[in-house]
Design an enzyme around this catalytic site. Sequence first.
Site, PDB file in Angstrom:
ATOM      1  N   LYS A 159      27.908  25.001  51.208  1.00  0.00           N
ATOM      2  CA  LYS A 159      28.751  25.608  50.168  1.00  0.00           C
ATOM      3  C   LYS A 159      29.872  26.436  50.805  1.00  0.00           C
ATOM      4  O   LYS A 159      31.018  26.379  50.374  1.00  0.00           O
ATOM      5  CB  LYS A 159      27.889  26.475  49.234  1.00  0.00           C
ATOM      6  CG  LYS A 159      27.020  25.628  48.305  1.00  0.00           C
ATOM      7  CD  LYS A 159      25.963  26.410  47.538  1.00  0.00           C
ATOM      8  CE  LYS A 159      25.071  25.432  46.770  1.00  0.00           C
ATOM      9  NZ  LYS A 159      23.955  26.060  46.057  1.00  0.00           N
TER      10      LYS A 159
ATOM     11  N   GLN B  96      21.260  31.723  45.639  1.00  0.00           N
ATOM     12  CA  GLN B  96      20.569  30.469  45.974  1.00  0.00           C
ATOM     13  C   GLN B  96      19.100  30.541  45.557  1.00  0.00           C
ATOM     14  O   GLN B  96      18.396  31.497  45.868  1.00  0.00           O
ATOM     15  CB  GLN B  96      20.693  30.200  47.484  1.00  0.00           C
ATOM     16  CG  GLN B  96      20.181  28.859  47.939  1.00  0.00           C
ATOM     17  CD  GLN B  96      21.002  27.681  47.403  1.00  0.00           C
ATOM     18  OE1 GLN B  96      22.176  27.800  47.109  1.00  0.00           O
ATOM     19  NE2 GLN B  96      20.359  26.539  47.248  1.00  0.00           N
TER      20      GLN B  96
ATOM     21  N   ASP C 294      27.016  28.748  38.609  1.00  0.00           N
ATOM     22  CA  ASP C 294      25.903  27.793  38.479  1.00  0.00           C
ATOM     23  C   ASP C 294      25.692  27.401  37.019  1.00  0.00           C
ATOM     24  O   ASP C 294      25.012  26.419  36.733  1.00  0.00           O
ATOM     25  CB  ASP C 294      24.588  28.441  38.955  1.00  0.00           C
ATOM     26  CG  ASP C 294      24.316  28.224  40.427  1.00  0.00           C
ATOM     27  OD1 ASP C 294      24.611  27.131  40.926  1.00  0.00           O
ATOM     28  OD2 ASP C 294      23.782  29.156  41.067  1.00  0.00           O
TER      29      ASP C 294
HETATM   30  N1  GUN Z   1      18.864  25.608  44.671  1.00  0.00           N
HETATM   31  C1  GUN Z   1      18.909  24.254  44.608  1.00  0.00           C
HETATM   32  N2  GUN Z   1      19.992  23.863  43.904  1.00  0.00           N
HETATM   33  C2  GUN Z   1      20.633  24.979  43.517  1.00  0.00           C
HETATM   34  C3  GUN Z   1      21.826  25.222  42.773  1.00  0.00           C
HETATM   35  O1  GUN Z   1      22.511  24.316  42.288  1.00  0.00           O
HETATM   36  N3  GUN Z   1      22.156  26.532  42.597  1.00  0.00           N
HETATM   37  C4  GUN Z   1      21.404  27.548  43.095  1.00  0.00           C
HETATM   38  N4  GUN Z   1      21.813  28.789  42.851  1.00  0.00           N
HETATM   39  N5  GUN Z   1      20.301  27.353  43.785  1.00  0.00           N
HETATM   40  C5  GUN Z   1      19.925  26.076  43.991  1.00  0.00           C
END
Ligand code: GUN
Length: 284
Positions: free
Chosen positions: A52, A96, A119
């Site tokens: 990311k 995350q 998200d």
């Molecule tokens: N963990 C796995 N996929 C995601 C996601 O799309 N966003 C977040 N915040 N955590 C994750």
Amino acid sequence: MATIIDGKLVSAKVRQEVAQQTAVLKERGVTPGLAVIIVGDDPASRVYVNNKKKACADVGFYSEEYAMPADTTMDQLLEVIDMLNERPDIDGILCQLPLPKHLDEKVVIDRIDSTKDVDAFSPVNVGKIMIGDYDFLPCTPAGVMELLAHYGISAEGKRCVVIGRSNIVGKPMGMLLLHQNGTVTICHSRTKELAEICRSADILVAAVGRANFVTADMVKDGAVVIDVGMNRLNGKLCGDVQFDTVSQKASYITPVPGGVGPMTIGMLMKNTLKAAKLHHGIED
Ligand code: GUN
């Protein structure tokens, strides 16, 4: 043999569009900013967070990482979120998941300012999606819709079956297909006659989390098959769909890796750009 949907290609296109729009924003003195919080040392989360951050740099965003120890308390985590909520240079905040067990994910997600919730996990944004009036979409289902659009596939009037009812994928996926006038069925672990329901699908989305769960006998000839699965089988990444056999029956299919996976970061970049525009009163 099905047409293989190329998530890497479509994701690159999305990111290129975001980069172009970011360059225009920067000329106006606006640099989108994303803060990523990671708690503990889950190796998969570490890889996702690194990806990311790299994607942010590639499209021209500013990004910050908050790497917090596994024994971080709720108060400590909420303090960081409160600080980021107040920061005008931070447009998106992503915590995350999964968090260590002693932390309450619901409370954490709800604490993120809904205009920075890139998200789209917070109750406000989930509610907005439900009524079809939203700013952000969760990255995985949004990525699926982007893939379908790129290949000229619409859910309009189609039978759509989603296997899996998670808050992050299955439920919003069903809602987006419904918004596109699909006739949607969401299946789950208690569904009876699962194979029969799947065989009725023109568009079948598998978000089960079990390797090779969807077999060819569950798929109608000419169906569009979208595999959201990310499973490890004998150390190898594989999806929820038995690709070799299902690809003989489907009209379109996403591979794993290289299908839905690469789309999610592209959609995160799109959401962060949107957040920056919202915060600065810039029309989309
Ligand atoms: N963990 C796995 N996929 C995601 C996601 O799309 N966003 C977040 N915040 N955590 C994750």
